[in-house]
Motif scaffolding. Structure first.
Motif, short mmCIF file in Angstrom:
data_model
loop_
_atom_site.label_atom_id
_atom_site.label_comp_id
_atom_site.label_asym_id
_atom_site.label_seq_id
_atom_site.Cartn_x
_atom_site.Cartn_y
_atom_site.Cartn_z
N THR A 66 0.81 -1.10 0.05
CA THR A 66 -0.23 -0.05 0.07
C THR A 66 0.86 1.20 -0.10
N GLU A 88 6.48 -10.83 5.21
CA GLU A 88 6.08 -10.45 6.51
C GLU A 88 4.66 -11.24 6.69
N CYS A 91 4.14 -4.20 14.35
CA CYS A 91 5.14 -4.40 13.47
C CYS A 91 6.56 -4.40 13.78
P1 NDP Z 1 -2.85 -1.73 4.67
O1 NDP Z 1 -1.62 -1.36 4.09
O2 NDP Z 1 -3.73 -2.64 3.99
O3 NDP Z 1 -3.79 -0.56 5.41
C1 NDP Z 1 -3.24 0.65 6.16
C2 NDP Z 1 -4.27 1.73 6.11
O4 NDP Z 1 -3.96 1.94 4.53
C3 NDP Z 1 -5.67 1.53 6.09
O5 NDP Z 1 -6.22 2.39 6.59
C4 NDP Z 1 -6.01 0.99 4.81
O6 NDP Z 1 -7.78 1.00 4.74
C5 NDP Z 1 -5.54 2.00 3.86
N1 NDP Z 1 -5.35 1.83 2.43
C6 NDP Z 1 -5.22 0.80 1.97
N2 NDP Z 1 -5.29 0.98 0.62
C7 NDP Z 1 -5.07 2.36 0.36
C8 NDP Z 1 -5.08 3.08 -0.92
N3 NDP Z 1 -4.76 2.53 -2.02
N4 NDP Z 1 -4.97 4.42 -0.49
C9 NDP Z 1 -4.89 4.75 0.75
N5 NDP Z 1 -5.29 4.05 1.74
C10 NDP Z 1 -5.19 2.80 1.68
O7 NDP Z 1 -1.91 -2.32 6.34
P2 NDP Z 1 -3.10 -3.05 7.63
O8 NDP Z 1 -3.93 -2.20 7.81
O9 NDP Z 1 -3.36 -4.31 6.97
O10 NDP Z 1 -1.78 -3.07 8.56
C11 NDP Z 1 -0.89 -4.03 8.48
C12 NDP Z 1 0.59 -3.62 8.01
O11 NDP Z 1 0.83 -2.35 8.93
C13 NDP Z 1 1.55 -4.60 8.26
O12 NDP Z 1 2.52 -4.46 7.16
C14 NDP Z 1 2.31 -3.79 9.36
O13 NDP Z 1 3.67 -4.13 9.27
C15 NDP Z 1 2.26 -2.34 9.05
N6 NDP Z 1 2.48 -1.49 10.20
C16 NDP Z 1 3.70 -0.67 10.11
C17 NDP Z 1 3.92 -0.03 11.29
C18 NDP Z 1 5.18 0.81 11.35
O14 NDP Z 1 5.26 1.63 12.26
N7 NDP Z 1 6.19 0.83 10.41
C19 NDP Z 1 3.14 0.00 12.90
C20 NDP Z 1 2.12 -1.03 12.52
C21 NDP Z 1 1.81 -1.83 11.35
P3 NDP Z 1 -8.48 -0.11 5.04
O15 NDP Z 1 -8.13 -0.90 6.05
O16 NDP Z 1 -10.09 0.52 5.22
O17 NDP Z 1 -8.31 -1.12 3.56
#
Ligand code: NDP
Length: 480
Positions: free
Chosen positions: A230, A384, A282
């Motif tokens: 993403t 991951e 994460c």
């Molecule tokens: P996603 O990338 O699926 O989603 C993250 C957010 O982005 C959600 O709100 C999602 O909405 C939104 N999103 C998805 N597609 C788009 C798009 N095309 N444009 C804009 N926004 C979008 O991640 P997850 O929610 O599955 O979270 C898990 C991931 O997050 C893991 O890879 C983890 O490692 C990472 N993470 C990283 C951290 C860090 O600090 N580096 C901390 C915590 C997690 P929706 O859910 O509604 O699809």
């Protein structure tokens, strides 16, 4: 069925689409509320409100802004019980975790940045006999904050607190999978005296409303935490219009354990760093590398402790692990156990779904899982998984451990266990990671830079880094 609503211009409102998405309770697998399926028109409404609010918020004295954010922090603390229950229900995490970690941290995030902004200063550069430069740090304007489901309010507030403190107006979107505490936050912000339109919270899917936030020309910066794929899409979309970007992405963190470590402390911390929040942090260390001299001892004691770990419904005080966040995520994590077996790995404990008694019989529970016998470069050790699955791998030398640790595309965090101070510094210096813990895990000081290298992200959050991200520096020169 309860319907959640967007928070735009200081008011709760229905999505312009009139559509809703089911919100599942991971503990039972049942739908328990409905989430607005917002679209581009909702983003436009929020941007219009933010545009009107920006001159008010950005010109307010820092002292006043700080007071409102302190009140917001206190407002969450005053509703602690409601917030912790909501977070646990929405995400599936044990209530004890939401009570001790998630919501207190959201309170701290607001309090930290409410007070940090009072001390945030900019530079001046004197040119002897010529003139003086001073740097103004102006808020960017309207910024987008998009956060994931694993630590819902914790990560949501980690972005919006510095953005607000710096004087920006916000269009924020929590994950569609865990929207509830962000939904509650709107009222708390209003009660704290936040002017209408400063904080706008939209719900819905990433590929629709999230995408519309990323593409909107008036939203000048995006702070995103989520998956690497993403993040890559967001970077590609935002680049041609030159948006400022902060990307906190995935990880595949190594936990490197040397023969000379404090075994007892290492073991109990490794249980947490492997499986806290069902392994959905994460920063969890999912690849455990153990020096050969203690490998067998570690394996025996770790597997015993993991197999005794209680998986239970989130409100059960004995629960060490609750439910995974969704059915599709549970299926993804279980599919990696299969991949590991196909790759020649042996499941030492766990590996399967846990079926609890009704009404939790459809919940998304899984036994914490330990796998051995895999090469460091197989899919299980490179991709991951983001669930309660770890691999254990023996090593002989420091060089070998470092090579395996650095072999993935990721570089978020790393944990080292050793009593040799020189080695600890040497390894910390060489490891590909934005964050290194030595003889500890997840000790967080909110002033420190937070973020990853390689495919784990671009930019840093935390402390001054976050306030710098959410401001635009402008240099002014005055001739003597
Ligand atoms: P996603 O990338 O699926 O989603 C993250 C957010 O982005 C959600 O709100 C999602 O909405 C939104 N999103 C998805 N597609 C788009 C798009 N095309 N444009 C804009 N926004 C979008 O991640 P997850 O929610 O599955 O979270 C898990 C991931 O997050 C893991 O890879 C983890 O490692 C990472 N993470 C990283 C951290 C860090 O600090 N580096 C901390 C915590 C997690 P929706 O859910 O509604 O699809």
């Amino acid at each position: 069925m309860e319907k959640l609503r967007n928070f735009i211009n200081g008011e709760y409102c229905d999505p312009t689409t009139g559509e809703y998405i089911d919100n599942y309770e991971p503990a039972t697998g049942k739908v328990y509320s409905l989430i607005p399926n917002s679209g581009t028109e909702d983003v436009q409404k929020a941007v219009d409100a933010a545009e009107k609010a920006f001159p008010i918020w950005s010109k307010m004295s820092i002292d006043e802004r700080s007071k409102i954010l302190v009140k917001l922090s206190e407002g969450i603390a005053a509703r602690m019980d409601e917030f912790t229950k909501a977070e646990s229900r929405d995400n599936g995490k044990p209530l004890s975790l939401a009570t001790h970690v998630d919501i207190p941290r959201a309170v701290s995030n607001f309090h930290f940045f409410a007070t940090a902004i009072l001390h945030f200063a900019s530079e001046s550069h004197n040119m002897e006999g010529v003139g003086v430069n001073y740097t103004l740090r102006k808020p960017i304007g309207i910024v987008g904050c998009i956060s994931p489901w694993n630590l819902p309010l914790y990560l949501f507030s980690w972005k919006i607190a510095p953005a607000l403190a710096a004087g920006n107006c916000i269009i924020a979107k929590p994950s569609e999978v865990t929207p509830y505490t962000a939904y509650l936050l709107g009222q708390v912000a209003k009660d704290a005296g936040m002017p209408d339109g400063v904080l706008n919270i939209l719900h819905g899917e990433g590929h629709t409303v999230g995408d519309a936030i990323v593409k909107h020309p008036k939203i000048k910066a995006i702070s995103f935490t989520g998956g690497t794929k993403t993040g890559e899409y967001i970077a590609r979309t935002a680049a041609p219009v030159f948006k400022k970007l902060s990307l906190e992405l995935g990880g595949k963190n190594p936990n490197i354990i040397f023969d000379d470590c404090d075994f007892k402390e290492m073991l109990s911390t490794t249980l947490r760093s492997s499986f806290a929040n069902q392994g959905q942090i994460c920063l969890c260390g999912s690849r455990i590398f153990v020096q050969r001299g203690i490998y067998d001892k570690f394996k025996a004691e770790f597997v015993k402790r993991v197999s005794e770990t209680v998986v239970a419904e989130p409100n059960d005080p004995k629960a060490k692990l609750g439910a995974l966040v969704s059915k599709s995520h549970l299926e993804k994590v279980l599919s990696y156990v299969k991949i590991a077996q196909e790759e020649g790995g042996t499941v030492l404990t766990g590996g399967e779904r846990v079926l609890l008694d009704a009404p939790f019989d459809n919940g998304y529970y899984m036994r914490p899982t330990v796998i051995e016998g895999l090469s460091y470069d197989c899919r299980t050790n490179q991709e991951e998984i983001f669930g309660p699955v770890v691999t254990i791998t023996p090593f002989d030398t420091e060089e070998e451990a470092l090579m395996m640790a650095n072999s993935t595309v990721y570089g978020l965090s790393a944990t080292l266990w050793t009593s040799d101070l020189k080695r600890a510094h040497r390894m910390a210096n060489e490891i590909h990671a934005g964050i290194v813990w030595i003889n500890a895990w997840l000790v967080r000081d909110l002033r420190t830079p937070f973020g990853g290298v390689k495919a784990s992200g671009v930019g840093r959050e935390g402390g001054w880094e976050a306030l710098r991200f959410f401001t635009e520096p402008k240099n002014v020169f005055v001739k003597y």
